[in-house]
Design a protein around this motif. Sequence first.
Motif, PDB file in Angstrom:
ATOM      1  N   LEU A  52      28.913  50.005  34.098  1.00 33.19           N
ATOM      2  CA  LEU A  52      30.055  50.064  35.005  1.00 33.19           C
ATOM      3  C   LEU A  52      29.688  51.053  36.095  1.00 33.19           C
ATOM      4  CD1 LEU A  52      32.946  50.173  32.400  1.00 33.19           C
ATOM      5  CD2 LEU A  52      32.324  48.270  33.899  1.00 33.19           C
ATOM      6  N   LEU A  54      30.789  53.042  39.492  1.00 34.35           N
ATOM      7  CA  LEU A  54      31.944  53.476  40.272  1.00 34.35           C
ATOM      8  C   LEU A  54      31.459  53.896  41.653  1.00 34.35           C
ATOM      9  CD1 LEU A  54      32.864  53.788  37.236  1.00 34.35           C
ATOM     10  CD2 LEU A  54      34.513  55.461  38.062  1.00 34.35           C
ATOM     11  N   ARG A  84      42.946  44.021  42.533  1.00 34.85           N
ATOM     12  CA  ARG A  84      41.658  44.686  42.722  1.00 34.85           C
ATOM     13  C   ARG A  84      41.387  44.960  44.204  1.00 34.85           C
ATOM     14  NH1 ARG A  84      37.794  45.618  38.676  1.00 34.85           N
ATOM     15  NH2 ARG A  84      38.779  45.293  36.654  1.00 34.85           N
ATOM     16  N   ILE A  92      38.473  53.681  44.836  1.00 32.89           N
ATOM     17  CA  ILE A  92      37.320  53.703  43.937  1.00 32.89           C
ATOM     18  C   ILE A  92      37.002  52.274  43.526  1.00 32.89           C
ATOM     19  CG2 ILE A  92      36.498  54.454  41.661  1.00 32.89           C
ATOM     20  CD1 ILE A  92      38.230  56.962  42.061  1.00 32.89           C
ATOM     21  N   GLY A  93      35.761  51.881  43.739  1.00 30.89           N
ATOM     22  CA  GLY A  93      35.316  50.552  43.327  1.00 30.89           C
ATOM     23  C   GLY A  93      34.780  50.605  41.916  1.00 30.89           C
ATOM     24  N   LEU A  94      35.127  49.607  41.124  1.00 34.78           N
ATOM     25  CA  LEU A  94      34.658  49.515  39.736  1.00 34.78           C
ATOM     26  C   LEU A  94      33.917  48.191  39.610  1.00 34.78           C
ATOM     27  CD1 LEU A  94      34.759  50.627  36.816  1.00 34.78           C
ATOM     28  CD2 LEU A  94      36.920  49.404  36.545  1.00 34.78           C
TER      29      LEU A  94
ATOM     30  N   LEU B  54      42.405  55.089  35.774  1.00 35.30           N
ATOM     31  CA  LEU B  54      41.385  56.053  36.199  1.00 35.30           C
ATOM     32  C   LEU B  54      42.033  57.421  36.336  1.00 35.30           C
ATOM     33  CD1 LEU B  54      40.231  53.190  37.099  1.00 35.30           C
ATOM     34  CD2 LEU B  54      38.844  54.487  38.720  1.00 35.30           C
ATOM     35  N   ASP B 122      44.025  56.285  39.827  1.00 36.11           N
ATOM     36  CA  ASP B 122      44.081  54.862  40.174  1.00 36.11           C
ATOM     37  C   ASP B 122      44.455  54.054  38.933  1.00 36.11           C
ATOM     38  OD1 ASP B 122      43.896  52.610  41.834  1.00 36.11           O
ATOM     39  OD2 ASP B 122      41.713  52.512  41.784  1.00 36.11           O
ATOM     40  N   LYS B 124      44.097  49.786  37.772  1.00 31.02           N
ATOM     41  CA  LYS B 124      43.618  48.451  38.145  1.00 31.02           C
ATOM     42  C   LYS B 124      43.938  47.484  37.013  1.00 31.02           C
ATOM     43  CE  LYS B 124      39.464  50.378  40.401  1.00 31.02           C
ATOM     44  NZ  LYS B 124      39.816  50.276  41.822  1.00 31.02           N
ATOM     45  N   PRO B 125      44.140  46.207  37.331  1.00 25.34           N
ATOM     46  CA  PRO B 125      44.294  45.222  36.255  1.00 25.34           C
ATOM     47  C   PRO B 125      42.930  44.924  35.654  1.00 25.34           C
ATOM     48  CG  PRO B 125      44.275  44.092  38.361  1.00 25.34           C
ATOM     49  CD  PRO B 125      44.192  45.581  38.667  1.00 25.34           C
ATOM     50  N   LEU B 127      40.032  42.516  34.957  1.00 24.31           N
ATOM     51  CA  LEU B 127      39.610  41.377  35.767  1.00 24.31           C
ATOM     52  C   LEU B 127      39.648  40.106  34.919  1.00 24.31           C
ATOM     53  CD1 LEU B 127      38.648  41.021  38.658  1.00 24.31           C
ATOM     54  CD2 LEU B 127      36.309  41.280  37.848  1.00 24.31           C
TER      55      LEU B 127
END
Lengths: 133, 133
Positions: A52, A54, A84, A92-94, B54, B122, B124-125, B127
């Motif tokens: 993963l 980030l 998303r 923050i990108g996951l 997060l 943060d 997020k759902p 995916l």
Amino acid sequence: MELRAVGTVESPLTDLASAPKQGDEGAPEAWLVFDERVADALDGIIAGSDLLLLTWLDRADRDVLRVHPRGNPMNPEQGVFSTRSPDRPNPIGLHRVTVVSIDGLRLRVRDLEALHGTPIIDVKPLLKGIEER
Amino acid sequence: MELRAVGTVESPLTDLASAPKQGDEGAPEAWLVFDERVADALDGIIAGSDLLLLTWLDRADRDVLRVHPRGNPMNPEQGVFSTRSPDRPNPIGLHRVTVVSIDGLRLRVRDLEALHGTPIIDVKPLLKGIEER
């Protein structure tokens, strides 16, 4: 709460309009290029590792709280915390990526939709089932 | 890259020594308490939602690059990027939680190992598969 970049994405993707929305929707291979000072933190990552990643989505709009999911006006607006969307208070990108090969501080990965130049802030392994931890 | 808290964790867990290492290892229920200014971002989250939360692990040591996984000296040292150690250059916690109930800006969740007072950055759902997006 100040983030410090630990590396940078090198990717053929350079603009949002042409980037896939998720990594498994046709993203090209990319390089994760880490700073020398975090070299020790990479120990244990091998080709084939599922990670993963980030990132800090530095081109995002932090004032956005509601969006049409996937940028499609036909989708009813929702709060960003149930989407998303890169636009959100803390962008923050996951990303789930797989390591293809390793060259020192550079990891070649597949399935990364982040743009060229995106700062890397953390890397985590996928969590295994309880019995395997 | 400056993070801004969007809420705070309220949990019976108050010290690291007694907290489980992962949420599915016996964590109690907890509340996620969001700031009024991000209320719109919560729209679409319902009881039963599976979320990725997060957090900012504010009690972590950011100078640690190698650890014995799970704090067990019997485990050979590894770089933090191939472990879930809270100690890492950017101590972002990633937690899979399920919403039990909702009361305005407060979400009751299960399976959260974060300590009381941990800042939320943060949500997020999970995916979905490509066909369902």
